[in-house]
Enzyme design. Structure first.
Site, PDB file in Angstrom:
ATOM      1  N   PRO A 109      63.283   5.463 -65.966  1.00  0.00           N
ATOM      2  CA  PRO A 109      62.997   4.219 -65.893  1.00  0.00           C
ATOM      3  C   PRO A 109      63.554   3.000 -66.086  1.00  0.00           C
ATOM      4  CG  PRO A 109      61.023   5.846 -66.195  1.00  0.00           C
ATOM      5  CD  PRO A 109      61.867   6.243 -66.001  1.00  0.00           C
ATOM      6  N   CYS A 110      64.349   1.782 -64.902  1.00  0.00           N
ATOM      7  CA  CYS A 110      65.169   1.421 -65.759  1.00  0.00           C
ATOM      8  C   CYS A 110      64.926  -0.177 -67.265  1.00  0.00           C
ATOM      9  CB  CYS A 110      66.392   0.398 -65.034  1.00  0.00           C
ATOM     10  SG  CYS A 110      66.560   1.108 -63.757  1.00  0.00           S
TER      11      CYS A 110
END
Length: 416
Positions: free
Chosen positions: A76-77
């Site tokens: 996840p960013c």
């Protein structure tokens, strides 16, 4: 070419999987949280796809894949994105440190993890240093590289911060992929799709869309409908002849006015082309338009994944001439972190200043404040001045008691 085997986590709709397949890898397992994205990947590719929280031991068992050729993923960013709060290890969605710990279990021949450009910021220098040092402890040679999708034939800038790690005997053969000679403009990439319904003004539009586009924004499940990003991004798209306030169901019709009168919107198929999917990929995206757009917008562009994958494949196959010194080497991203780790005790601030050469107390204190966002930091007053000791990393690495689990259960439908 014989396919090497890979395990991919946070696999999304398969942008990385497709690029890696072109490079000579096929996944024996892909794990994805979003059921619709997993359906897309399952429909278009071979291999097993499992749906669920990648850190949930009931979803998959990393030890079953010990010795795999490649362990890859796009964790996840939001924990690192400049569009968010950049909470790093304090963000319950952060899985980067957890993924590194799986290397100790899987012992892959190679590791590939990618994330947003924000992870390259000074805010995360200590975090990056911890990642590199941990991989060194595990017997790997690793480094990060900022790659731009536009350097690999993708018609948008899309910078991605890529981590590659290999065992020393393969690392000496690794070379980062070189940029292609010429960039592809938005107009060049989309001419056939924008003119698919006979739009009379398509050539005029192509001449207007004569640059590489800004980064396509996929967003999270908290994001509203399908559009091309915040206000600044929409303005950049408008300068290229694109209405970024939404995504169209189809290309302009034959009688649609020119872009000078009404800007056309991109279709989902056009956005996929901008992310690097080719017409002959025949990739089918599951779900409705907003879900499809989000899957595409959050993907790792296949051409970039292919370029990095080919570089890794070449190293694993010992292609070319080995380096005297590996191109990948665990450089120092945060000297304050490194000094505190090596001391494993309290260190006076004046000693930290001396260890950094041209630093002063104010700059060291700023670095310490940043470190304190991801690590426990003990402070002690001594007769000779304030001293600091680096404590535990506060991020999630698999701890059963970590608050990430409660957060995930409470917000399962909103985590992305």
């Amino acid at each position: 070419m014989k396919k090497l085997k890979s395990v991919e986590i946070c696999a999304g709709a398969g942008g990385q999987a497709l690029g890696l397949y072109r490079a000579g890898f096929e996944h024996v397992l892909a794990v994805e949280l979003d059921p619709t994205a997993a359906e897309t990947l399952r429909t278009n590719s071979g291999g097993t796809v499992k749906v669920g929280d990648v850190a949930d031991p009931t979803v998959w068992n990393p030890s079953e894949y010990e010795g795999i050729d490649l362990f890859a993923g796009g964790v996840p960013c939001p924990p690192f994105s400049v569009a968010g709060k950049q909470l790093g290890s304090s963000d319950e969605r952060d899985l980067f440190a957890w993924a590194i710990e799986q290397v100790a279990v899987i012992r892959p021949r190679a590791l590939l993890l990618e994330n947003v450009r924000g992870l390259a910021a000074p805010r995360f220098s200590g975090y990056r240093q911890r990642v590199l040092d941990r991989l060194t402890q595990l017997g790997y040679v690793a480094d990060w590289k900022l790659l731009h999708a536009s350097d690999f034939g993708v018609a948008q800038l899309r910078p991605r911060f890529v981590l590659v790690a290999l065992k020393p005997e393969e690392a000496v053969y690794f070379r980062w992929p070189e940029p292609q000679a010429a960039e592809v403009t938005v107009g060049e990439a989309l001419r056939d799709l924008m003119g698919a319904n006979g739009w009379k003004h398509v050539d005029e539009w192509v001449s207007l869309a004569n640059k590489v586009g800004p980064t396509v924004v996929g967003g999270s499940k908290k994001h509203g409908g399908a559009d091309l990003g915040p206000t600044r991004a929409k303005a950049a798209w408008a300068a290229l002849g694109v209405d970024g306030k939404g995504v169209a169901d189809e290309a302009p019709g034959s009688d649609a006015p020119p872009a000078s009168e009404r800007l056309p919107r991109l279709t989902v198929e056009m956005v996929a082309r901008l992310q690097g999917w080719r017409a002959d990929d025949d990739w089918k995206f599951a779900g409705r338009k907003t879900s499809q757009y989000r899957q595409i917008g959050n993907a790792f562009p296949p051409p970039v994944a292919e370029a990095v994958g080919r570089a890794i494949r070449g190293a694993l196959d010992h292609q070319g001439v080995p380096h005297d010194l590996p191109e990948l080497e665990a450089g120092v991203h945060d000297p304050v972190y490194r000094a505190l780790v090596e001391a494993n005790d309290f260190v006076r601030i004046d000693r930290l200043v001396r260890s950094l050469g041209d630093a002063n107390e104010a700059s060291v204190e700023r670095r310490l404040a940043v470190l304190a966002q991801d690590f426990e930091l003990e402070v002690r007053a001594t007769p000779s001045g304030i001293a600091y000791k680096l404590g535990n990393f506060m991020g999630f690495t698999g701890q059963q008691e970590h608050g990430r689990h409660a957060y995930f259960e409470a917000h399962r439908n909103k985590v992305s």
